[in-house]
Design a protein around this motif. Structure first.
Motif, short mmCIF file in Angstrom:
data_model
loop_
_atom_site.label_atom_id
_atom_site.label_comp_id
_atom_site.label_asym_id
_atom_site.label_seq_id
_atom_site.Cartn_x
_atom_site.Cartn_y
_atom_site.Cartn_z
N VAL A 186 0.74 -1.06 0.05
CA VAL A 186 -0.05 -0.19 -0.23
C VAL A 186 0.80 1.30 0.03
O VAL A 186 0.66 2.34 -0.86
N ALA A 187 2.06 1.36 0.73
CA ALA A 187 2.83 2.52 0.87
C ALA A 187 3.36 2.57 -0.58
O ALA A 187 3.65 3.57 -1.11
N ALA A 188 3.86 1.40 -1.06
CA ALA A 188 4.62 1.46 -2.33
C ALA A 188 3.62 2.18 -3.50
O ALA A 188 3.94 2.89 -4.22
N ALA A 189 2.41 1.63 -3.60
CA ALA A 189 1.36 1.98 -4.37
C ALA A 189 1.01 3.47 -4.31
O ALA A 189 0.90 4.35 -5.36
N GLY A 190 0.96 3.95 -2.91
CA GLY A 190 0.71 5.39 -2.73
C GLY A 190 1.77 6.33 -3.09
O GLY A 190 1.62 7.25 -3.75
N ALA A 191 3.16 6.05 -3.07
CA ALA A 191 4.16 6.75 -3.19
C ALA A 191 4.30 6.67 -4.95
O ALA A 191 4.67 7.81 -5.34
N GLU A 192 4.22 5.75 -5.56
CA GLU A 192 4.36 5.51 -7.16
C GLU A 192 3.07 6.19 -7.88
O GLU A 192 3.30 6.67 -9.08
N LEU A 193 1.95 6.10 -7.32
CA LEU A 193 0.63 6.50 -8.29
C LEU A 193 -0.22 7.30 -7.53
O LEU A 193 -0.98 7.80 -7.90
N GLY A 194 -0.07 7.54 -6.06
CA GLY A 194 -0.78 8.61 -5.49
C GLY A 194 -1.74 8.27 -4.47
O GLY A 194 -1.88 7.00 -4.37
N SER A 195 -2.35 8.95 -3.71
CA SER A 195 -3.00 8.63 -2.47
C SER A 195 -4.30 7.51 -3.10
O SER A 195 -4.76 8.01 -4.46
N ILE A 196 -4.58 6.83 -2.39
CA ILE A 196 -5.50 5.73 -2.83
C ILE A 196 -6.97 6.28 -2.47
O ILE A 196 -7.40 6.58 -1.63
N ASP A 197 -7.52 6.24 -3.66
CA ASP A 197 -8.91 6.72 -3.70
C ASP A 197 -10.04 5.54 -3.87
O ASP A 197 -11.06 5.73 -3.31
N VAL A 198 -9.62 4.61 -4.38
CA VAL A 198 -10.63 3.32 -4.60
C VAL A 198 -9.73 2.02 -3.99
O VAL A 198 -8.90 1.82 -4.52
N LEU A 199 -10.47 1.34 -3.10
CA LEU A 199 -9.86 -0.03 -3.00
C LEU A 199 -10.82 -1.03 -3.33
O LEU A 199 -12.18 -1.17 -2.80
N VAL A 200 -10.48 -2.12 -4.05
CA VAL A 200 -11.41 -3.20 -4.33
C VAL A 200 -10.76 -4.53 -3.73
O VAL A 200 -9.58 -4.95 -4.33
N ASN A 201 -11.57 -5.19 -2.75
CA ASN A 201 -11.06 -6.09 -1.97
C ASN A 201 -11.72 -7.37 -2.94
O ASN A 201 -12.66 -7.91 -2.66
N ASN A 202 -10.70 -7.75 -3.90
CA ASN A 202 -11.40 -8.87 -4.92
C ASN A 202 -10.81 -10.09 -4.41
O ASN A 202 -11.24 -11.42 -4.80
N ALA A 203 -9.73 -10.06 -3.92
CA ALA A 203 -8.82 -11.53 -3.74
C ALA A 203 -9.56 -12.72 -2.65
O ALA A 203 -10.28 -12.40 -1.95
N GLY A 204 -9.68 -14.01 -3.34
CA GLY A 204 -10.45 -14.86 -2.79
C GLY A 204 -9.98 -16.33 -3.13
O GLY A 204 -9.13 -16.51 -4.00
N TRP A 205 -10.39 -17.16 -2.60
CA TRP A 205 -10.02 -18.65 -2.40
C TRP A 205 -10.98 -19.58 -2.05
O TRP A 205 -11.83 -19.16 -1.00
N ASP A 206 -11.28 -20.77 -2.42
CA ASP A 206 -12.32 -21.75 -2.10
C ASP A 206 -11.82 -23.03 -2.24
O ASP A 206 -11.16 -23.39 -3.06
N ILE A 207 -12.78 -23.84 -1.54
CA ILE A 207 -12.50 -25.42 -1.78
C ILE A 207 -14.02 -25.91 -1.80
O ILE A 207 -14.94 -25.00 -1.25
N PHE A 208 -14.37 -27.07 -2.43
CA PHE A 208 -15.63 -27.36 -2.46
C PHE A 208 -15.64 -28.91 -1.63
O PHE A 208 -15.41 -29.85 -2.43
N LYS A 209 -16.31 -28.81 -0.42
CA LYS A 209 -16.33 -29.89 0.25
C LYS A 209 -17.45 -29.69 1.24
O LYS A 209 -17.56 -28.71 1.93
N PRO A 210 -18.19 -30.81 1.61
CA PRO A 210 -19.14 -30.61 2.64
C PRO A 210 -18.34 -30.52 3.88
O PRO A 210 -17.24 -30.68 4.15
N PHE A 211 -19.05 -29.44 4.71
CA PHE A 211 -18.45 -28.92 5.84
C PHE A 211 -17.84 -30.05 6.72
O PHE A 211 -16.69 -29.90 7.41
N VAL A 212 -18.54 -31.35 7.06
CA VAL A 212 -17.90 -32.18 7.98
C VAL A 212 -16.65 -32.87 7.66
O VAL A 212 -15.81 -33.61 8.00
N LYS A 213 -16.31 -32.68 6.02
CA LYS A 213 -15.12 -33.33 5.66
C LYS A 213 -14.09 -32.27 5.44
O LYS A 213 -12.89 -32.68 5.02
N THR A 214 -14.25 -31.00 5.81
CA THR A 214 -13.10 -30.19 6.14
C THR A 214 -12.19 -30.34 7.19
O THR A 214 -12.80 -30.82 8.03
#
Length: 255
Positions: free
Chosen positions: A74-102
Motif C-alpha cells: 500500500v505504501a509503495a502504491a501510494g508513493a508511485e501512483l498517488g493517494s489511494i482513492d478506490v480499494l477493491v477487495n477482490n482476492a479470494g480462495w475456495d474449496i468445494f467440500k461438505p463442511f464435515v469433511k473439511t
C-alpha cells in the motif's frame, strides 16, 4: 463512469479473472491501477496489458494474509501512483467440500484469505481516506453469503462476514465521504470456479447445473463483474453506500 480519471485504484487478486477484468476496466476509465496479487507474474501481465493499451498500471506482489506485506504494498502504491482513492477487495480462495469433511487447516486458510485479508487491506487504506474525507471501497463477496451454497460452508461464512463488515464500515465512515459497497458474483467463469468444480464428484455436471440454473442461460464472465465494481468505485455511485448487489444472471434475486 464519472470522476475516475486520474484516480488511484488498488485491486487485490488483480492478476486473476475478475480482478484482471476490474483492473482493465478502471484503466479504461482513466484510473491509475495498482494490481495486487500474490502471483507477481500474473499481476505483471495485467499491468503490462493495461500499459500497452495506453493506460497506467503497476504490479505489486502482495500476500493479503500478511499485514507487513499489505502495509509495504500500500505504501509503495501510494508513493508511485498517488493517494489511494478506490480499494477493491477482490482476492479470494475456495474449496468445494461438505463442511464435515473439511479440516481446521482449511478453515484457517479460507478465513485468512477471504476475511482477514480484506481486514488487513481496509485497516491499511481507510485511515488515509478518512483523513482526505473521500474514498470508495468495493468488497467482492459472493452470493454464497446471501443464499448459502452446499460445499462452501466456511467460504460462505467468510463472505457473509464481509457483507456485515461492509455495512458497518459504511455507517462508520459515511460522514467522512467514504462509501462502502459489496458486489456478489454468482457462478463466474474463472479459475476459482474451475478449482471449486474440481472438488466435485463430477465437475462437468456441476458446471452444467450452474448454467442451467441461471435464468440468463450462461455463466457470468469477469467483465460482467468489472462493470458493477467500476460503477461502485465511481462518482455515479456517490450517494450509494452499505449496499449489496448480486451479479448472477438472475440466479439470485434478493430484495
Amino acid at each position: 463512469m464519472r470522476n475516475l480519471s486520474g484516480k488511484t485504484v488498488i485491486v487485490t487478486g488483480g492478476g486473476g479473472g475478475i480482478g484482471g477484468a476490474a483492473s482493465r476496466r478502471f484503466a479504461e476509465e482513466g484510473a491509475k491501477v495498482a494490481v495486487f496479487d500474490m502471483n507477481l507474474d500474473a499481476a505483471q501481465k495485467v499491468a503490462d496489458a493495461i500499459r500497452e493499451a495506453g493506460g497506467t498500471a503497476r504490479a505489486y506482489r502482495c500476500d493479503i494474509t500478511n499485514r507487513a506485506d499489505v502495509d509495504a504494498a500500500v505504501a509503495a502504491a501510494g508513493a508511485e501512483l498517488g493517494s489511494i482513492d478506490v480499494l477493491v477487495n477482490n482476492a479470494g480462495w475456495d474449496i468445494f467440500k461438505p463442511f464435515v469433511k473439511t479440516i481446521p487447516a482449511e478453515w484457517d486458510k479460507l478465513i485468512a484469505i477471504n476475511l482477514t485479508g480484506a481486514l488487513h487491506m481496509l485497516h491499511a487504506v481507510l485511515p488515509g481516506m478518512a483523513e482526505r474525507k473521500s474514498g470508495r471501497i468495493v468488497n467482492v463477496a459472493s452470493d454464497a453469503a446471501r443464499g448459502g451454497s452446499s460445499g462452501e460452508a466456511v467460504y460462505s461464512a467468510c463472505k457473509g462476514g464481509l457483507v456485515a463488515l461492509s455495512k458497518t464500515l459504511a455507517r462508520e465512515h459515511a460522514r467522512q465521504g467514504i462509501t462502502v459497497n459489496v458486489v456478489c458474483p454468482g457462478p463466474t467463469d474463472t479459475a476459482l470456479l474451475a478449482g471449486v468444480a474440481e472438488g466435485a464428484r463430477d465437475p462437468a455436471k456441476l458446471l452444467e447445473a450452474f448454467r442451467s440454473a441461471i435464468p440468463l442461460g450462461r455463466l457470468g464472465q469477469p467483465d460482467d463483474l468489472a462493470s458493477a465494481i467500476a460503477f461502485f468505485g465511481s462518482d455515479d455511485a456517490g450517494f450509494i453506500t452499505g449496499q449489496v448487489i448480486s451479479v448472477s444472471g438472475g440466479l439470485t434475486m434478493h430484495g
